[in-house]
Write a protein that holds these residues in place. Structure first.
Motif, short mmCIF file in Angstrom:
data_model
loop_
_atom_site.label_atom_id
_atom_site.label_comp_id
_atom_site.label_asym_id
_atom_site.label_seq_id
_atom_site.Cartn_x
_atom_site.Cartn_y
_atom_site.Cartn_z
N ILE B 70 0.88 -1.18 0.00
CA ILE B 70 0.00 0.00 0.00
C ILE B 70 0.91 1.23 0.00
O ILE B 70 1.85 1.30 0.78
N ILE B 185 -8.15 -0.79 4.90
CA ILE B 185 -7.86 -0.95 3.46
C ILE B 185 -7.37 -2.38 3.19
O ILE B 185 -7.68 -2.97 2.16
N TYR B 189 -9.52 -4.21 0.36
CA TYR B 189 -8.88 -4.53 -0.92
C TYR B 189 -8.07 -5.82 -0.85
O TYR B 189 -7.08 -5.97 -1.54
N LEU B 227 -3.13 5.08 -2.23
CA LEU B 227 -4.17 5.89 -1.59
C LEU B 227 -4.09 7.34 -2.06
O LEU B 227 -3.07 7.75 -2.63
N PHE B 379 -15.28 2.61 2.74
CA PHE B 379 -14.54 2.23 3.93
C PHE B 379 -15.46 1.38 4.81
O PHE B 379 -16.59 1.77 5.08
N VAL B 433 -8.96 5.85 -2.19
CA VAL B 433 -8.04 5.03 -2.98
C VAL B 433 -7.87 5.66 -4.35
O VAL B 433 -8.85 5.92 -5.05
#
Lengths: 87, 567
Positions: B70, B185, B189, B227, B379, B433
């Protein structure tokens, strides 16, 4: 006829021996490759740790702390910034 | 004496040549059989025997699940999985207990007593250490083939590392040692981030060493999530919030920074920061006075009031309905203009404006601003807040909604509504994102500036920014002033419902929502302190935090001052 049979048998033996020998060597090489791959993984992991350490050290927290505490720099106010735009 | 003659008495003549041939064939037959058997076993029975050996010796399945990283919007790593190892001991394979324990203790930096204790407690197997770094692993791996290494099991696993520590951890969430996302996240994801490449087979040799089979390796298809968060902005936001928490000691605190023109979230900080539990999306509260701006904007945009309208304040006590009185103690004026209502944060003024607008129009504007429904920021656990249908509102409900009571909003809803004022009247889809980049080069762009709807006209938005600018210049938001920049914003101090169902001064929420530079806003910033230990106000506790966040952001993005004479 017998001679031919014996010769055929001998050739088959040699062929089978060679095939077996090759197969054993392939398995052995596979093991060496596997070990090398493992070592490469370790080095890659070590490299990733180094990269993360670099990321941490170049992060805003470390830079700001270092700048203010070690170098005695003061954070600039926004109105003191002059932006030179490319024409 | 005569012996009877039998057939065996005839002397036999041995054919040596024939015998030699038989012996030769027998001699050839033996290696032929051995070679033939080897040939058969190696080529045709290999799989069967090796799997049998695996089953009889040891059958070990190690999951190898790759996981992408990430990053922030600038490409700085926020979370990455690094392969580590765990070290276990299979007691029955250990040859020299004392030497093995001594070696493990010195290499892993664990006390011998600790290892002995685990040895005693566990019958067959126990983990000595987990998340072993590569350098230590190399030392352990080096002795695997010696007596010391017998019984030692080094199993690969993953460690999810965050180079910036706990920064943005409430957004990022956590992934476990098997590379499975558990929250935030990481969980949302998980599918894009992970790839279960195979169940790797491994077998144990006679020495106890595990040999992994790498034949099943597949092409890497994991994605990296980028992000919209900017780590530098995040750092300054978290630093300012931490300072405010130290000074005010609230139960909870939130700071949120949004780009009003795109809807991108640039920073989101929560206190207390828990893995994957961002208060910016999950916290609901009665916004209090920060809601007055939206009521005034509704009045202007719907044509209910003109910008120069005056609201009657005579008496400074207003009985909305029998037994329900609203008081303004902060001024002595008999009438207030719309900017003054915002500057002085007049509850009477905002309540009267709400009555003027009427429930249906006010409700439809609230909905248009995005309240009462999720923002679709994606979220986990995002709250939608609540606004009761307008046909259930009483006169008191309508008046109190005017100054931000009787509605429950989330920080992301409020900042997005303020961003609409900042960007000229358009409600933008908030994004967290930015994009997902896959190993094969494919880029899945998630954050595109999406205009949801126009909520108020450009003129109304412009007027509102001017009104809110006066709040910072001469009103309750003075402490949000930034030299060289016009700041527009509104403070909020809302009392919270207590257990008995009434509003008390003991529990309260203070906040400030604003934008900078007011003439062409680049940042919308919301600061909320929930229940500070000592009674505080949005003007004294939250507005300075806005300033502290905004100043470095203006430097960071090199935003030019919009005031010409500020020396």
């Amino acid at each position: 006829m017998r001679k031919q049979l014996l010769l055929g048998l001998l050739i088959f033996c040699v062929w089978a021996f060679i095939i077996t020998f090759i197969h054993i060597n392939v398995v052995r090489s596979g093991r060496i490759v596997s070990q090398l791959q493992r070592e490469a993984d370790i080095k890659e992991a070590r490299n990733q740790y180094e990269e993360l350490e670099i990321a941490r050290l170049s992060g805003p927290e470390i830079i700001t702390t270092f700048a203010s505490e070690k170098l005695g720099l003061v954070q600039i106010k926004p109105h003191e910034v002059f932006v030179l735009e490319d024409k | 004496m005569m012996f009877p003659q039998n057939s065996f008495s005839k002397p036999t003549v041995f054919n040596v040549k024939k015998r030699m041939k038989v012996v030769l064939i027998l001699m050839l037959l033996a290696p032929l059989c051995i070679t033939g058997r080897l040939f058969y076993l190696q080529l045709f029975q290999h799989e069967q025997y090796s799997s049998k050996a695996e089953r009889t010796i040891y059958n070990y399945l190690a999951e190898d699940r790759l996981r992408g990283s990430i990053y922030d919007v600038q490409g700085r790593v926020l979370a990455r999985s690094v392969r580590t190892h765990s070290c276990g001991i299979v007691k029955r394979y250990v040859k020299d207990q004392t030497a093995t324990i001594d070696f493990l203790a010195s290499t892993l930096g664990i006390s011998k007593a600790q290892i002995y204790e685990k040895w005693k407690k566990n019958k067959n197997f126990f983990f000595v250490a987990k998340k072993i770094k590569p350098d230590v692993y190399m030392k352990l791996a080096a002795v695997r083939r010696s007596t010391l290494g017998q019984g030692m099991e080094l199993t690969p696993e993953y460690e999810r590392l965050h180079p910036f520590g706990k920064s943005a951890i409430d957004i990022l969430g956590e992934a476990n040692s098997k590379n499975v996302g558990l929250s935030g996240i990481e969980q949302m994801y998980n599918e894009e981030l992970t790839q279960d490449i195979s169940k790797k087979r491994a077998k144990r040799s006679a020495r106890g060493e595990i040999i992994y089979d790498r034949h099943l390796k597949e092409k890497v298809k994991t994605g990296n999530v980028y992000l919209t968060i900017d780590q530098t902005a995040q750092f300054y936001t978290e630093r300012a919030l931490a300072k405010a928490v130290e000074q005010n000691n609230p139960d909870r605190a939130i700071a949120l920074v949004q780009d009003p023109n795109t809807g991108y979230i640039l920073a989101a900080a929560s206190y207390p920061a828990k893995d994957g539990q961002s208060l910016a999306f999950q916290f609901t509260y009665e916004p209090g006075s920060t809601f007055k701006s939206l009521v005034v904007a509704t009045a202007l945009d719907s044509g209910t009031l003109s910008p120069d309208a005056q609201i009657d304040m005579s008496g400074r006590n207003w009985e909305v309905a029998k037994g329900f009185i609203v008081r303004d103690k902060q001024h002595q004026k008999d009438s207030l203009s719309l900017p003054e209502i915002l500057q002085l944060s007049s509850n009477i003024g905002a309540g009267k404006i709400a009555l003027e607008i009427g429930p249906k129009t006010l409700f439809s504007y609230f909905k248009a601003f995005g309240f009462g429904s999720k923002t679709d920021i994606n979220f986990n656990g995002e709250s939608k807040g609540s606004i009761a249908p307008y046909n259930t509102w009483t006169k008191v409900d309508l008046a109190t909604k005017g100054y931000g009571y009787g509605v429950a909003v989330t920080p992301i809803q409020l900042i997005t509504a303020y961003s609409a004022i900042a960007n000229g009247g358009t409600l933008m889809q908030p994004h967290l994102v930015d994009r997902i980049e896959y190993a094969n080069g494919k880029v899945d762009k998630k954050a595109k500036p999406i205009k949801i709807r126009r909520v108020i006209s450009k003129t109304t938005a412009q007027t509102m920014r001017e009104f809110l600018q006066t709040v910072v210049e001469v009103g309750s938001g003075k402490r949000a002033k930034i030299k060289g920049y016009n700041v527009a914003g509104k403070t909020g101090t809302a009392e919270k419902l207590d257990k008995e169902g009434g509003y008390g001064k003991r529990n309260h929420v203070v906040s400030f929502c604003g934008m900078v530079p007011a003439t062409n806003p680049q940042f919308t910033i919301l600061v909320i302190l929930d229940n500070p230990a000592k009674y505080a106000f949005g003007s004294t506790a939250a507005a300075p935090v806005f300033k502290e966040i905004a100043e470095p952001l203006l430097v960071l993005k090199a935003v030019a001052p919009d005031q010409t004479d500020f020396e």
